[in-house]
Scaffold this active site. Sequence first.
Site, PDB file in Angstrom:
ATOM      1  N   LEU A  79     -36.337  76.073 -10.891  1.00 55.97           N
ATOM      2  CA  LEU A  79     -35.224  75.228 -10.913  1.00 55.97           C
ATOM      3  C   LEU A  79     -34.667  75.236  -9.517  1.00 55.97           C
ATOM      4  O   LEU A  79     -34.504  76.237  -8.859  1.00 55.97           O
ATOM      5  CB  LEU A  79     -34.278  76.222 -11.984  1.00 55.97           C
ATOM      6  CG  LEU A  79     -32.757  75.967 -11.787  1.00 55.97           C
ATOM      7  CD1 LEU A  79     -32.637  74.507 -12.478  1.00 55.97           C
ATOM      8  CD2 LEU A  79     -32.011  77.058 -12.505  1.00 55.97           C
ATOM      9  N   SER A  80     -33.930  73.983  -9.460  1.00 61.02           N
ATOM     10  CA  SER A  80     -33.169  73.605  -8.192  1.00 61.02           C
ATOM     11  C   SER A  80     -33.953  73.917  -6.772  1.00 61.02           C
ATOM     12  O   SER A  80     -35.049  73.472  -6.662  1.00 61.02           O
ATOM     13  CB  SER A  80     -31.654  74.351  -8.381  1.00 61.02           C
ATOM     14  OG  SER A  80     -31.000  73.882  -7.558  1.00 61.02           O
ATOM     15  N   ALA A  81     -33.390  74.946  -6.124  1.00 62.21           N
ATOM     16  CA  ALA A  81     -34.192  75.241  -4.808  1.00 62.21           C
ATOM     17  C   ALA A  81     -35.543  75.801  -5.289  1.00 62.21           C
ATOM     18  O   ALA A  81     -36.360  75.558  -4.648  1.00 62.21           O
ATOM     19  CB  ALA A  81     -33.332  76.409  -4.021  1.00 62.21           C
TER      20      ALA A  81
ATOM     21  N   ILE B  83     -37.299  71.306 -11.922  1.00 60.17           N
ATOM     22  CA  ILE B  83     -36.188  71.095 -12.871  1.00 60.17           C
ATOM     23  C   ILE B  83     -35.040  71.089 -11.913  1.00 60.17           C
ATOM     24  O   ILE B  83     -35.048  72.227 -11.177  1.00 60.17           O
ATOM     25  CB  ILE B  83     -36.230  72.250 -13.741  1.00 60.17           C
ATOM     26  CG1 ILE B  83     -37.565  72.493 -14.776  1.00 60.17           C
ATOM     27  CG2 ILE B  83     -34.876  72.115 -14.550  1.00 60.17           C
ATOM     28  CD1 ILE B  83     -37.351  73.831 -15.448  1.00 60.17           C
TER      29      ILE B  83
END
Length: 364
Positions: free
Chosen positions: A146-148, A170
């Site tokens: 997710l994200s980073a 994601i």
Amino acid sequence: MRNIADTIKRLNASRTLKSSPLPRNANTRLQPMAEFGQNPGSLLAWIYIPTNFKPGSPLVVVLHGCTQTAAAYDHGSGWSDLADRYGFALLFPEQQRSNNPNLCFNWFAAADTTRGQGEVHSISQMVVSLTHRYCLDRTNICVTGLSAGGAMAAAMLATYPEMFKAGAIIAGLPFGTASNVPEAFDRMRGHGIQEGRILAEKVRQASNHQGPWPAVSVWHGTADRTVDPINMEAIIGQWWHQHDLKDAPRITSQSQRHQCRTWSDNAGITRVEAHTISGMGHGTPIKPGASGLGTPSVFMLDVGISSTWHIANSWNLIGESEIPPVEVAVTSCPPGARDESTRQVNRPVRGVIEDALRAAGLMK
């Protein structure tokens, strides 16, 4: 590029996120993996081996987002619950505050995203060690984040493509899109993103691998104000070119707010897929409850859609189907025709987002 005042403002906002409440000791089932070879990225490692595990089972590598821990992300996403049902192993690399004060994987730093160096090498060492220790299926290893963590998953797919069958990104960003913190913030806002052909070349230069390449799944919410949705289109373009795909996408309607575009190779095998969640902000889509997975918390968003389940199903970790998709033929141009140069990048952000939404069939 933004001015320095804007950068400082966003840095202060990220520090505020650091104090956001997270479940503490939310999932004590994760076990530490103390020894796994070289660790130039100074990361921690946690694992989950379900009781019904058998040698030769698949492995899923799960990368948390900023401000999260491995246990918190597992608690929110439900990955270990799904592993209990289907018997696959899990690896959770974890960032330390000594590396990044907000617990973000350093996806924008060349020292951590170059093969044989930093965080990507640490994660690869975890995979090799765990695979050997538990006799896992080396041809059935996947990565998600997710994200980073999603951006770092993209980095793993680029720097160690021979290691992974597939990956799911994601609310993340394409590999090689930034090389420092100011650039990272710009790309998160949707500024300065390069065309797909250039981004694909960055993947080709990241290792000596000649293929085959991992399949890639991308997830993003249309209301994401942290990582601009145009990054989803950039990831699609990067891997569409990397797989040398020719076809236009097919659209699968999973629900009214969940739409999936898929691109297949000449053999009809899906190589790139993009999941757009209408109205969702920044985070991992989950579906809590008896028939779902996950627990709502910071960046774990209850939208009635379990990305964990869908991702695992697309990787053939689940031998059953949840909702029969409705397929609709699409005649729109493939990514290669949409991103001929930096034409989209130099347009106002609103226009770029609207183009992305139109491409996803979410705006007329």
